[in-house]
Design a protein around this motif. Structure first.
Motif, short mmCIF file in Angstrom:
data_model
loop_
_atom_site.label_atom_id
_atom_site.label_comp_id
_atom_site.label_asym_id
_atom_site.label_seq_id
_atom_site.Cartn_x
_atom_site.Cartn_y
_atom_site.Cartn_z
N TRP A 1 0.83 -1.21 0.00
CA TRP A 1 0.00 0.00 0.00
C TRP A 1 0.86 1.26 0.00
CZ3 TRP A 1 -4.81 0.76 3.64
CH2 TRP A 1 -5.68 1.67 3.02
N CYS A 2 1.83 1.30 0.89
CA CYS A 2 2.70 2.49 0.96
C CYS A 2 3.50 2.63 -0.33
CB CYS A 2 3.63 2.40 2.16
SG CYS A 2 2.77 2.61 3.72
N GLN B 1 -5.02 -5.75 -4.47
CA GLN B 1 -5.91 -4.60 -4.68
C GLN B 1 -5.32 -3.31 -4.13
OE1 GLN B 1 -9.92 -5.02 -3.13
NE2 GLN B 1 -10.12 -2.81 -3.13
N ALA C 1 -3.60 -0.60 -6.16
CA ALA C 1 -4.36 0.17 -7.16
C ALA C 1 -4.12 1.69 -7.10
CB ALA C 1 -5.85 -0.13 -7.04
N PRO C 2 -3.87 2.29 -5.94
CA PRO C 2 -3.62 3.74 -5.96
C PRO C 2 -2.42 4.13 -6.84
CG PRO C 2 -4.06 3.04 -3.71
CD PRO C 2 -3.98 1.79 -4.56
N GLY C 3 -1.46 3.23 -6.98
CA GLY C 3 -0.26 3.58 -7.74
C GLY C 3 -0.14 2.84 -9.06
N LEU C 4 -1.00 1.88 -9.27
CA LEU C 4 -0.84 1.04 -10.45
C LEU C 4 -2.07 1.10 -11.34
CD1 LEU C 4 0.83 -2.30 -10.80
CD2 LEU C 4 -1.58 -2.26 -11.38
N ASP C 5 -1.86 1.59 -12.54
CA ASP C 5 -2.92 1.66 -13.54
C ASP C 5 -2.91 0.36 -14.33
OD1 ASP C 5 -4.52 2.07 -15.72
OD2 ASP C 5 -3.72 4.05 -16.22
N ALA C 6 -3.96 -0.45 -14.14
CA ALA C 6 -3.99 -1.79 -14.72
C ALA C 6 -3.85 -1.76 -16.24
CB ALA C 6 -5.30 -2.48 -14.33
N ARG C 7 -4.50 -0.79 -16.88
CA ARG C 7 -4.45 -0.74 -18.34
C ARG C 7 -3.05 -0.39 -18.83
NH1 ARG C 7 -7.28 3.79 -19.03
NH2 ARG C 7 -6.86 3.99 -16.82
N PHE D 1 -7.03 -7.35 -10.24
CA PHE D 1 -6.79 -7.00 -8.85
C PHE D 1 -7.30 -8.13 -7.96
CE2 PHE D 1 -6.51 -2.69 -10.65
CZ PHE D 1 -5.29 -2.35 -10.12
N ARG E 1 -12.76 -7.25 -0.93
CA ARG E 1 -12.30 -5.99 -1.52
C ARG E 1 -12.24 -4.87 -0.49
NH1 ARG E 1 -10.31 -6.79 -5.70
NH2 ARG E 1 -11.09 -7.91 -7.50
#
Ligand code: SF4
Ligand code: SF4
Lengths: 411, 91
Positions: free
Chosen positions: A162-163, A197, A200-206, A218, A241
């Motif tokens: 997360w961090c 999951q 997700a704040p730092g990783l753009d899946a597309r 995720f 989730r």
């Protein structure tokens, strides 16, 4: 392939011996064991040369490289040998966990980035991505017993998922880079990654797909839900989730704050003792002892209230703002300290001094509780900032008034 | 997390429903169930549950969601106040 670190050696009979003066051995026995043809009939009970023999070096060992105890063996793949890790944690892992949890040796507690395996994965097995923080890695592998999977460990500079996502190290670019570097495309036939999951704040899946052709799914928030997630065909129930902040999760993060307190606690205690010496006789060592200990006790009440009581009793303490919860919890402990003082040494502190004790505990606890927001999975920066703007002046004023009251109360 | 709520009325999240294509990614990544899909469009169903992590913004393909993301960490915010954003560190 042979286990690398197994304590496989069992029979003493297989021990070669290297010294002739072994207790209970005749010369004949010594010479026979020294030529490497140690025969059975071991009756000495004690191998010579300091205890049992270590296992032979692993064929995977290379000069200058250390094999980690959590590596069980290696799996040969088209991209080269991949370490297979244990799904059980041992004493060393728990000791490391303790250290990381308490805050000592917290930095640099990491595993080497790259591709790992659990069980006996093949080209169709899932690929799970995680951070290189050893606690994240351990949390993942301990849930994977009985599962065949690949683990892709990202270089997140020893920071949890997360961090790392917040800091931008757990990013699409980093994932794509590692997919290339590890040769993952040659190891698996599918093109899917399961990413936690909370990345997700730092990783753009597309973006991952654009960069390396792998599709990101995720996974659940908690590694513990991974087996169920995989069993359900990579589907997460809504509950999987959501972040939680259970008592054990709160207890896991609370000690760091207490451990960090050591940096200022001594100084605070020294200052409290010094201030306590001021009195009618200019400076009195007797007062340092008689009154000072109670001010130090109030500081400790603040520390325990803000850094331990608040995390543990978080859902039940009144109010939403952490600063308020901390003031209540630590102020309450400050009151208890005053009661103890009144029962134990009624003459040591006047009523103004007692008010000062409660104020010290309350202000300190309020500040420490506010600091705990960063360890929770639900405090928003906008909220924390608002809380700080309101609470910090009050905390400062509380401490200043406490100091004045404490000094006045000596006269 | 309904039993643990943070301050109300501060979350900076907003959603432009006209740009939403209903892909559902924001619903999947939000750890607090702030966003949910109804009839093919995302909606904010629990604004005060938002912790401003930015997961929805990062993954929304159309830029329909907006939030001022950050970490809710007092030590970090204090460092930003004292030393400026570039030198502050957290975690
Ligand atoms: S910022 Fe985070 S908590 Fe807020 S709605 Fe988006 S994903 Fe949910
Ligand atoms: S991620 Fe964006 S486009 Fe997809 S459902 Fe959410 S708001 Fe709509």
């Amino acid at each position: 392939m042979m286990p690398l670190t197994g304590k496989k050696r069992t029979t003493a009979a297989a021990d070669p011996c290297c010294c002739s003066d072994a207790p209970g051995r005749g010369d004949a026995a010594a010479s026979s064991c020294c030529d490497g043809s140690a025969s059975g009939g071991e009756d000495s009970g004690q191998p010579c040369c300091g205890g049992p023999q270590a296992p032979a070096a692993s064929p995977m060992a290379r000069p200058g490289y250390e094999l980690h105890p959590f590596v069980e063996t290696f799996r040969t793949t088209l991209a080269g040998p991949v370490p297979v890790v244990r799904t059980s944690l041992d004493r060393r892992d728990f000791r490391g966990t303790l250290g990381a949890r308490l805050g000592y040796g917290r930095d640099g507690y990491r595993v080497a980035p790259g591709l790992y395996a659990v069980g006996r994965p093949g080209p169709d097995s899932p690929v799970l991505v995680t951070a290189d923080y050893k606690l994240s890695f351990d949390a993942l592998r301990r849930e994977l017993s009985g599962i065949d999977a690949w683990i892709l460990v990202l270089d997140t500079r020893g920071i949890n998922v997360w961090c790392a996502a917040g800091k931008g190290t757990f990013s699409a670019a980093a994932v794509a880079r590692l997919v290339e570097a590890s040769g993952l495309a040659r190891v698996v036939s599918h093109r899917r990654l399961i990413v936690p999951q909370l990345a997700a704040p730092g990783l753009d899946a597309r973006d991952v797909r654009r960069r390396c052709g792998f599709t990101v799914m995720f996974g659940p928030v908690r590694a513990a839900d991974l087996p169920a997630f995989l069993r359900a065909g990579n589907r997460a129930e809504p509950a999987m989730r959501r972040v939680t902040f259970t008592l054990s999760e709160r207890l896991a993060v609370a000690p760091v704050e207490v451990y960090h307190a050591r940096k200022w606690l001594w100084w605070a205690a020294l200052a409290a003792l010094a201030v306590s010496g001021i009195g009618p006789g200019v400076f009195s060592l007797a007062a340092v002892w008689e009154r000072g200990v109670w001010l130090v006790a109030a500081i400790l009440a603040g520390l325990v209230g803000g850094a331990l009581v608040v995390p543990v009793f978080l859902p039940w303490l009144p109010g939403r703002a952490f600063a308020f919860k901390g003031a209540i919890a630590a102020g309450g402990l400050g009151l208890l300290t005053v009661l103890a003082q009144a029962a134990w040494a009624p003459a040591a502190v006047s009523s103004a001094g007692r008010l000062a004790m409660v104020l010290v505990a309350g202000s300190l606890g309020s500040y420490l509780a506010m600091n705990f927001t960063g360890s929770t999975p639900f405090a928003s920066p906008s909220g924390v900032e608002r809380e700080m703007r309101r609470a910090m002046p009050l905390q400062a004023v509380g401490l200043v008034i406490a100091a004045i009251l404490w000094i006045i109360s000596a006269f | 997390m309904r039993d643990m709520r943070y301050l109300s009325g501060v979350a900076s999240i907003s959603l432009d429903v006209r740009r939403c294509v209903g892909c559902g990614l924001c619903e999947a990544v939000c750890p607090h169930g702030v966003l949910a899909l109804t009839e093919g469009k995302a909606g904010i169903v629990d604004r005060d549950g938002c912790m401003e992590c930015g997961a929805c913004v990062t993954n929304c393909p159309t830029g329909a969601v907006a939030v001022t993301p950050g970490v809710g960490c007092a030590a970090y915010i204090l460092q930003v106040w004292l030393k400026g954003k570039a030198k502050a560190s957290c975690c």
